[in-house]
Design an enzyme around this catalytic site. Sequence first.
Site, PDB file in Angstrom:
ATOM      1  N   GLU A   1      43.070  21.416 -25.016  1.00 20.28           N
ATOM      2  CA  GLU A   1      44.439  20.932 -24.800  1.00 20.28           C
ATOM      3  C   GLU A   1      44.601  19.530 -25.392  1.00 20.28           C
ATOM      4  O   GLU A   1      44.244  18.540 -24.735  1.00 20.28           O
ATOM      5  CB  GLU A   1      44.734  20.843 -23.304  1.00 20.28           C
ATOM      6  CG  GLU A   1      44.627  22.160 -22.562  1.00 20.28           C
ATOM      7  CD  GLU A   1      45.409  22.115 -21.266  1.00 20.28           C
ATOM      8  OE1 GLU A   1      46.394  22.838 -21.157  1.00 20.28           O
ATOM      9  OE2 GLU A   1      45.050  21.335 -20.378  1.00 20.28           O
TER      10      GLU A   1
ATOM     11  N   HIS B   1      41.175  18.409 -16.320  1.00 22.80           N
ATOM     12  CA  HIS B   1      42.494  18.418 -16.974  1.00 22.80           C
ATOM     13  C   HIS B   1      42.831  16.991 -17.418  1.00 22.80           C
ATOM     14  O   HIS B   1      42.492  16.020 -16.729  1.00 22.80           O
ATOM     15  CB  HIS B   1      43.553  18.956 -16.007  1.00 22.80           C
ATOM     16  CG  HIS B   1      44.874  19.175 -16.672  1.00 22.80           C
ATOM     17  ND1 HIS B   1      45.751  18.141 -16.927  1.00 22.80           N
ATOM     18  CD2 HIS B   1      45.450  20.291 -17.177  1.00 22.80           C
ATOM     19  CE1 HIS B   1      46.818  18.632 -17.547  1.00 22.80           C
ATOM     20  NE2 HIS B   1      46.664  19.926 -17.707  1.00 22.80           N
TER      21      HIS B   1
END
Length: 257
Positions: free
Chosen positions: A172, A100
């Site tokens: 993302e 992430h």
Amino acid sequence: MKEVMSKLPLFVANWKMYKNGEEVDSFFDHLFSCHQRLPFEQMMIAPPYLWIERAQRKASVKSVRIGAQNSSSYEEGAYTGEISAKMLASAGCSFSLVGHSERRAIFHETLEQIHLKLSLLISHSITPILCVGESKEERKDQREKEIIQNQLLSAIEGLGPHKLENLIIAYEPVWSIGTGELPDPSLISDMHQFCKHILKGQLGHHADRIQVLYGGSVKADNVQSLLREKDVDGVLVGGASLSPEQFIDIILKGTQL
Ligand code: PGA
């Protein structure tokens, strides 16, 4: 394996470092008392480590999958504060986020560590959700594809198609996370197609099963435009997944296309 075979959109919640135990319970109580039919098998929730087993107990009555937000790059050993893929497997995790952007930026995770984490998750039969994304600066310099290619290839290096059969990717863009700034949906679709093209180059037809999710400022009012785009196979939701009402709204809208 079912998530990649079905190709039904996935709705993944990343709770980051939010919620106490009571709030976890009340989220699930709320979710399961919803009077509308929800596609539980398309839902995946990543609470903080501490609440994984608690969430697992709550969610086990339905087929909502519970996973982690991170895992160690070490198998086991004297690594104070770390949580291994083996521990996640024994706690009933079916998936884990890996790489992430907050881990990459705030905790300085390297490409090498992300590769090790991904490999360990796979060896413990945990579905990895590999997060990739470029920064604002990188996009300004038109380096987004080079960055994504590098993040993808370094993470899966040396792992053959069979090991990667459950892999999920989350695209993302860093500049969209938590900012309310949503890229143009056609730009998102272009990046998703690019991810699939890179994966196909490595894995051949095995890459066809890999779902590529979009993450970054997903809300109920934009989920439909995102999921209508070609090659957007689901969403990874941060802020808006904390409220059961908002997450339910996203799922209901996202499944009524
Ligand atoms: P956001 O976060 O939905 O709050 O932008 C997404 C993420 O960090 O995965």
